[in-house]
Design a protein around this motif. Structure first.
Motif, PDB file in Angstrom:
ATOM      1  N   ASN A  80       0.826  -1.119  -0.045  1.00 42.19           N
ATOM      2  CA  ASN A  80       0.033   0.058   0.096  1.00 42.19           C
ATOM      3  C   ASN A  80       0.923   1.295   0.135  1.00 42.19           C
ATOM      4  OD1 ASN A  80      -2.405  -1.022  -0.187  1.00 42.19           O
ATOM      5  ND2 ASN A  80      -3.116  -0.847   2.173  1.00 42.19           N
ATOM      6  N   ASP A  81       0.291   2.392  -0.487  1.00 37.29           N
ATOM      7  CA  ASP A  81       0.975   3.669  -0.732  1.00 37.29           C
ATOM      8  C   ASP A  81       0.795   4.277   0.863  1.00 37.29           C
ATOM      9  OD1 ASP A  81       1.693   6.234  -0.961  1.00 37.29           O
ATOM     10  OD2 ASP A  81       0.193   6.778  -2.423  1.00 37.29           O
ATOM     11  N   ALA A  82       2.090   4.342   1.597  1.00 31.33           N
ATOM     12  CA  ALA A  82       2.180   4.732   2.890  1.00 31.33           C
ATOM     13  C   ALA A  82       2.111   6.362   2.749  1.00 31.33           C
ATOM     14  CB  ALA A  82       3.135   4.139   3.685  1.00 31.33           C
ATOM     15  N   THR A  83       1.996   7.038   1.833  1.00 36.15           N
ATOM     16  CA  THR A  83       2.063   8.349   2.029  1.00 36.15           C
ATOM     17  C   THR A  83       0.333   8.893   2.019  1.00 36.15           C
ATOM     18  OG1 THR A  83       3.939   8.594   0.150  1.00 36.15           O
ATOM     19  CG2 THR A  83       2.562  10.831   0.225  1.00 36.15           C
ATOM     20  N   VAL A  84      -0.288   8.071   1.418  1.00 39.33           N
ATOM     21  CA  VAL A  84      -1.860   8.468   1.578  1.00 39.33           C
ATOM     22  C   VAL A  84      -2.412   7.769   2.748  1.00 39.33           C
ATOM     23  CG1 VAL A  84      -4.199   8.230   0.135  1.00 39.33           C
ATOM     24  CG2 VAL A  84      -2.017   8.776  -0.889  1.00 39.33           C
TER      25      VAL A  84
END
Length: 192
Positions: free
Chosen positions: A77-81
């Motif tokens: 998963n995109d940990a930024t979002v």
């Protein structure tokens, strides 16, 4: 948003990659195979579907080890979002749930794309020749905590694969939260 994974494409070969693990070292996916096969599970920290079944994932991974089946989990998963899915939070998740298998971070999402993972959890079961024989659900519980006597789809399939090398013809799709893809597809240019 819930997503449903496609069913098994029998015989598809497992793809290797070296990814950082929560225990502090990088691991090769295929090095984690047991003598009779490997489960590659795409999970994450925040998904209610994963949270509902993580105890049973741990139980099944431990019991599959006795059948010569290795187990690895990957967070793409995109940990930024979704900061709850950051690598530091993965370390906490692994410790909180006493994960008995490596939990790897696919930060550039290349591995999830190579496998065609679509949701968390999404399970890929390979025989000892690293040929896909199972692509399906853990069990029928979805995001609710299921009863103790719930049929163990992944476990039963992998025990059969350990014994015969073949997965069951009838399989049920995994369902879970969609993988949180990065908006910037620059990973493609980096991999070419």
């Amino acid at each position: 948003m819930a997503s449903t994974a496609p069913l098994c494409h029998f015989g598809w070969k497992a793809i290797d990659a070296r990814l950082p693990g929560t225990e502090g070292r990088a691991r090769s996916i295929l090095d984690l195979a047991g003598p009779n096969g490997l489960v590659v599970a795409f999970i994450c920290n925040h998904c209610p579907y994963v949270k509902a079944v993580i105890g049973r994932i741990v139980r099944d991974a431990l019991e599959l080890e006795a059948h010569g089946i290795g187990f690895v989990a990957i967070n793409s998963n995109d940990a930024t979002v979704y900061p709850e899915d950051s690598f530091d939070n993965m370390k906490r998740f692994a410790a909180d749930h006493a994960l008995p298998f490596p939990y790897l971070h696919d930060a550039d999402q290349w591995v999830a794309r190579a496998y065609g993972a679509v949701c968390t959890p999404d399970f890929f079961g390979f025989n000892k020749r690293m040929e896909l024989q199972y692509r399906g659900r853990l069990d029928a519980s979805r995001k609710e905590i299921g009863p103790a006597d719930l049929r163990r789809d992944l476990f039963e399939a992998m025990v059969g694969i350990a014994r015969t090398g073949k997965g069951p013809e009838e399989q049920h799709s995994a369902i879970g939260c969609s993988i949180k893809w990065k908006q910037d597809p620059s990973w493609l240019a980096q991999k070419r």
